[in-house]
Design an enzyme around this catalytic site. Sequence first.
Site, short mmCIF file in Angstrom:
data_model
loop_
_atom_site.label_atom_id
_atom_site.label_comp_id
_atom_site.label_asym_id
_atom_site.label_seq_id
_atom_site.Cartn_x
_atom_site.Cartn_y
_atom_site.Cartn_z
N ASP A 32 95.16 61.41 -22.57
CA ASP A 32 95.54 62.74 -23.08
C ASP A 32 95.75 62.73 -24.60
OD1 ASP A 32 96.13 65.42 -22.83
OD2 ASP A 32 98.25 65.09 -22.36
N HIS A 55 87.54 64.40 -28.73
CA HIS A 55 86.93 63.85 -27.52
C HIS A 55 85.94 62.74 -27.89
CE1 HIS A 55 88.92 66.93 -25.30
NE2 HIS A 55 88.17 67.92 -25.73
N LEU A 64 84.49 44.18 -13.15
CA LEU A 64 85.46 45.29 -13.20
C LEU A 64 84.86 46.48 -12.47
CD1 LEU A 64 88.05 46.65 -14.64
CD2 LEU A 64 86.42 47.48 -16.32
C1 IPE Z 1 95.18 65.75 -17.90
O1 IPE Z 1 95.33 66.22 -19.18
C2 IPE Z 1 93.72 65.66 -17.56
C3 IPE Z 1 92.96 64.64 -18.28
C4 IPE Z 1 93.44 63.76 -19.12
C5 IPE Z 1 91.56 64.60 -17.98
P1 IPE Z 1 95.57 67.76 -19.48
O2 IPE Z 1 95.68 67.89 -20.96
O3 IPE Z 1 94.51 68.57 -18.82
O4 IPE Z 1 96.94 68.04 -18.74
P2 IPE Z 1 98.07 69.09 -19.05
O5 IPE Z 1 97.40 70.43 -19.14
O6 IPE Z 1 98.68 68.69 -20.35
O7 IPE Z 1 99.02 68.96 -17.92
C1 IPE Z 2 92.41 64.83 -23.06
O1 IPE Z 2 92.73 65.44 -24.25
C2 IPE Z 2 90.98 65.04 -22.63
C3 IPE Z 2 90.83 66.03 -21.57
C4 IPE Z 2 91.79 66.61 -20.90
C5 IPE Z 2 89.46 66.38 -21.20
P1 IPE Z 2 93.11 66.97 -24.34
O2 IPE Z 2 91.84 67.74 -24.52
O3 IPE Z 2 93.93 67.40 -23.20
O4 IPE Z 2 93.94 67.02 -25.69
P2 IPE Z 2 95.33 67.75 -25.93
O5 IPE Z 2 96.23 67.36 -24.82
O6 IPE Z 2 95.03 69.22 -25.94
O7 IPE Z 2 95.77 67.24 -27.26
MG MG Z 3 95.92 67.44 -22.80
#
Ligand code: IPE
Ligand code: IPE
Ligand code: MG
Length: 236
Positions: free
Chosen positions: A16, A33, A127
């Site tokens: 995240d 990303h 792995l």
């Molecule tokens: C969880 O992150 C999903 C992934 C890392 C793929 P999100 O950014 O979607 O989760 P929330 O919205 O903060 O709970």
């Molecule tokens: C995690 O990073 C990747 C996915 C959920 C696809 P985020 O896109 O959720 O990034 P934040 O949490 O908004 O910073």
């Molecule tokens: Mg996120």
Amino acid sequence: MPDFPDIPRHIAVIMDGNGRWAKERGLPRREGHRAGAESVREVTDTCIDLGVEYLTLYAFSSENWNRPQAEIKALMELLDRFLSEKAKDLKKQDIRLLAIGQLDRLPEKTRKLLERLSAETAHHKALTLVLALSYGAREEIVSAARALAADAAAGRLKPEEIDCTVFASRLQTAGIPDPDLLVRTSGEMRVSNFLLWQISYAEIVIVKKFWPDFRRNDLTEAVNEYQRRHRRFGAL
Ligand code: IPE
Ligand code: IPE
Ligand code: MG
């Protein structure tokens, strides 16, 4: 295979913070990303070096379909690129690739690529890299319950035969040991619909850093933290 004591057999990661990483730098979210893909490479390599057997990465949740179309498109393109570039390494590094989630919701090209790489790497041993894509734990659990109900209705299974082992065998993670260690980056203290059944007794480590800044040393530190924990599984 290296033999360090008390290495988690299975590490699951909620990757995240890509968006916030980009925002901090005045960049579009897509760049976060993109940078995150490098962390995936490094964490995968580190798992192999440590002798971790399973690494599950939460890359796209069921709920992430609610994001703007442009971001979804960018994520799918990055995923395609990552998989195409990684194909050679999967072979070289003896990595078995698996994908869990509602894969039929993914673009056809991505799904085909995943199917091909999973088939080609099925015999690899160093792995098992499990990508959770379009994944939601509630959906996974409901679908297992539905399959069991169908078997019971057809007379193939008695309701009283359903126990935890039978139930787990209908999840997409059937055959994969439960995660020992769950890591979430970016400091959020939540599970966000990830492996709800499987993390029952996982040790949880929350790391403040955003995912694109999470590298080899950060994973090693999380494993060290895991090694300092005393797992009790409800007993003494
Ligand atoms: C969880 O992150 C999903 C992934 C890392 C793929 P999100 O950014 O979607 O989760 P929330 O919205 O903060 O709970
Ligand atoms: C995690 O990073 C990747 C996915 C959920 C696809 P985020 O896109 O959720 O990034 P934040 O949490 O908004 O910073
Ligand atoms: Mg996120």
